[in-house]
Motif scaffolding. Structure first.
Motif, mmCIF file in Angstrom:
data_model
loop_
_atom_site.group_PDB
_atom_site.id
_atom_site.type_symbol
_atom_site.label_atom_id
_atom_site.label_comp_id
_atom_site.label_asym_id
_atom_site.label_seq_id
_atom_site.Cartn_x
_atom_site.Cartn_y
_atom_site.Cartn_z
ATOM 1 N N ALA A 1 -53.716 48.704 35.219
ATOM 2 C CA ALA A 1 -52.996 47.317 35.065
ATOM 3 C C ALA A 1 -53.826 46.233 34.624
ATOM 4 C CB ALA A 1 -52.630 46.985 36.526
ATOM 5 N N GLY A 2 -55.228 46.302 34.718
ATOM 6 C CA GLY A 2 -56.264 45.377 34.195
ATOM 7 C C GLY A 2 -56.434 45.539 32.599
ATOM 8 N N ALA A 3 -56.417 46.946 32.125
ATOM 9 C CA ALA A 3 -56.565 47.144 30.836
ATOM 10 C C ALA A 3 -55.273 46.950 30.219
ATOM 11 C CB ALA A 3 -56.835 48.779 30.768
ATOM 12 N N SER A 4 -54.085 47.104 30.677
ATOM 13 C CA SER A 4 -52.900 46.691 30.023
ATOM 14 C C SER A 4 -52.936 45.015 29.871
ATOM 15 C CB SER A 4 -51.685 47.212 30.637
ATOM 16 O OG SER A 4 -51.387 46.325 32.002
ATOM 17 N N MET A 5 -53.411 44.342 30.891
ATOM 18 C CA MET A 5 -53.318 42.764 30.597
ATOM 19 C C MET A 5 -54.293 42.518 29.448
ATOM 20 S SD MET A 5 -53.003 41.395 34.404
ATOM 21 C CE MET A 5 -53.234 42.746 35.549
ATOM 22 N N VAL A 6 -55.572 43.211 29.450
ATOM 23 C CA VAL A 6 -56.610 42.706 28.471
ATOM 24 C C VAL A 6 -56.077 43.360 27.162
ATOM 25 C CG1 VAL A 6 -58.962 43.453 27.568
ATOM 26 C CG2 VAL A 6 -58.443 42.907 30.072
ATOM 27 N N ALA A 7 -55.612 44.363 26.903
ATOM 28 C CA ALA A 7 -54.823 44.764 25.787
ATOM 29 C C ALA A 7 -53.793 43.725 25.168
ATOM 30 C CB ALA A 7 -54.047 46.186 25.818
ATOM 31 N N SER A 8 -52.873 43.213 26.153
ATOM 32 C CA SER A 8 -51.771 42.039 26.133
ATOM 33 C C SER A 8 -52.436 41.061 25.327
ATOM 34 C CB SER A 8 -50.993 41.969 27.269
ATOM 35 O OG SER A 8 -50.042 41.000 26.983
ATOM 36 N N LEU A 9 -53.702 40.551 26.001
ATOM 37 C CA LEU A 9 -54.174 39.330 25.592
ATOM 38 C C LEU A 9 -54.785 39.495 24.135
ATOM 39 C CD1 LEU A 9 -56.114 38.194 28.718
ATOM 40 C CD2 LEU A 9 -54.413 37.008 27.585
ATOM 41 N N ALA A 10 -55.167 40.702 23.907
ATOM 42 C CA ALA A 10 -55.783 41.224 22.470
ATOM 43 C C ALA A 10 -54.809 41.051 21.590
ATOM 44 C CB ALA A 10 -56.805 42.477 22.503
ATOM 45 N N LEU A 11 -53.767 41.590 21.782
ATOM 46 C CA LEU A 11 -52.568 41.748 20.984
ATOM 47 C C LEU A 11 -51.905 40.322 20.736
ATOM 48 C CD1 LEU A 11 -50.636 44.887 22.107
ATOM 49 C CD2 LEU A 11 -51.846 44.497 19.811
ATOM 50 N N GLY A 12 -51.947 39.555 21.805
ATOM 51 C CA GLY A 12 -51.340 38.217 21.432
ATOM 52 C C GLY A 12 -52.513 37.221 20.520
ATOM 53 N N ALA A 13 -53.580 37.530 20.841
ATOM 54 C CA ALA A 13 -54.478 36.840 20.238
ATOM 55 C C ALA A 13 -54.757 37.301 18.745
ATOM 56 C CB ALA A 13 -56.014 36.968 20.725
ATOM 57 N N ALA A 14 -54.143 38.542 18.384
ATOM 58 C CA ALA A 14 -54.206 39.085 17.108
ATOM 59 C C ALA A 14 -53.029 38.856 16.359
ATOM 60 C CB ALA A 14 -54.239 40.651 16.895
ATOM 61 N N GLY A 15 -51.915 38.078 16.897
ATOM 62 C CA GLY A 15 -50.626 37.563 16.540
ATOM 63 C C GLY A 15 -49.499 38.562 16.740
ATOM 64 N N ASN A 16 -49.708 39.492 17.347
ATOM 65 C CA ASN A 16 -48.877 40.472 17.723
ATOM 66 C C ASN A 16 -47.977 40.087 18.815
ATOM 67 O OD1 ASN A 16 -46.914 42.707 17.896
ATOM 68 N ND2 ASN A 16 -48.692 44.308 17.594
ATOM 69 N N LYS A 17 -46.826 39.327 18.684
ATOM 70 C CA LYS A 17 -46.352 38.571 20.020
ATOM 71 C C LYS A 17 -45.512 39.711 20.746
ATOM 72 C CE LYS A 17 -43.227 35.253 21.672
ATOM 73 N NZ LYS A 17 -42.293 34.194 21.407
ATOM 74 N N HIS A 18 -44.878 40.506 19.964
ATOM 75 C CA HIS A 18 -43.901 41.612 20.525
ATOM 76 C C HIS A 18 -44.722 42.584 21.247
ATOM 77 C CE1 HIS A 18 -40.336 39.695 19.121
ATOM 78 N NE2 HIS A 18 -40.820 39.476 18.178
ATOM 79 N N GLY A 19 -45.865 43.241 20.688
ATOM 80 C CA GLY A 19 -46.537 43.993 21.116
ATOM 81 C C GLY A 19 -47.382 43.546 22.460
ATOM 82 N N ALA A 20 -47.770 42.335 22.386
ATOM 83 C CA ALA A 20 -48.314 41.666 23.493
ATOM 84 C C ALA A 20 -47.529 41.769 24.781
ATOM 85 C CB ALA A 20 -48.855 40.318 23.176
ATOM 86 N N LEU A 21 -46.155 41.432 24.498
ATOM 87 C CA LEU A 21 -45.295 41.238 25.684
ATOM 88 C C LEU A 21 -45.139 42.753 26.143
ATOM 89 C CD1 LEU A 21 -42.678 38.532 24.262
ATOM 90 C CD2 LEU A 21 -44.312 38.479 26.257
ATOM 91 N N PHE A 22 -44.663 43.937 25.184
ATOM 92 C CA PHE A 22 -44.710 44.984 25.564
ATOM 93 C C PHE A 22 -45.739 45.710 26.484
ATOM 94 C CE2 PHE A 22 -44.740 49.735 24.455
ATOM 95 C CZ PHE A 22 -43.678 50.073 24.958
ATOM 96 N N VAL A 23 -46.808 45.703 25.923
ATOM 97 C CA VAL A 23 -48.101 46.215 26.866
ATOM 98 C C VAL A 23 -48.205 45.349 28.087
ATOM 99 C CG1 VAL A 23 -50.498 46.693 26.599
ATOM 100 C CG2 VAL A 23 -48.913 47.246 24.644
ATOM 101 N N GLY A 24 -48.110 44.095 28.081
ATOM 102 C CA GLY A 24 -48.200 43.344 29.224
ATOM 103 C C GLY A 24 -47.255 43.509 30.426
ATOM 104 N N GLN A 25 -46.005 44.164 29.963
ATOM 105 C CA GLN A 25 -45.103 44.635 31.092
ATOM 106 C C GLN A 25 -45.625 45.761 31.611
ATOM 107 O OE1 GLN A 25 -41.234 44.405 29.179
ATOM 108 N NE2 GLN A 25 -41.195 42.022 29.166
ATOM 109 N N TRP A 26 -46.662 46.371 31.425
ATOM 110 C CA TRP A 26 -47.056 47.632 31.806
ATOM 111 C C TRP A 26 -47.758 47.369 33.187
ATOM 112 C CZ3 TRP A 26 -49.611 50.535 27.128
ATOM 113 C CH2 TRP A 26 -48.578 50.913 26.090
#
Length: 102
Positions: free
Chosen positions: A43-68
């Motif tokens: 769960a923590g890794a999915s939140m960190v990955a979501s933050l990284a994807l969001g910072a990289a500008g991939n909003k949809h990827g960040a939301l998808f991974v963040g929901q894990w």
């Protein structure tokens, strides 16, 4: 009302009446082998990955991974319940009090 209670008491104890099927027992046996913190780390890794994807500008990827995170945490709760009060308590011969005393 008394007749209903008599019928319930004749059918056996609750754990014996509500046994799990072979698929559920197999899943419980497998998931009980995993450490509980595995799901917290996932769960923590999915939140960190979501933050990284969001910072990289991939909003949809960040939301998808963040929901894990929520499903991982729910799987962790299921894992803990299986360890504490899984259906194998019937096969082990332990009662409800022993299962919750761990």
């Amino acid at each position: 009302m008394k007749g209903t209670l008599d019928n319930v008491s004749r059918k056996g104890s609750e754990p014996e009446r509500h046994r799990e099927g072979p698929i559920a027992r197999g899943i419980e046996e497998y998931t009980a082998q995993l450490p509980s913190d595995t799901f917290l780390w996932a769960a923590g890794a999915s939140m960190v990955a979501s933050l990284a994807l969001g910072a990289a500008g991939n909003k949809h990827g960040a939301l998808f991974v963040g929901q894990w995170a929520a499903p991982f945490l729910l799987l962790g709760v299921y894992n803990k319940l299986v360890k504490v009060a899984g259906s194998d308590r019937i096969e082990r011969g332990s009662d409800r009090g022993e299962a919750f005393s761990r």
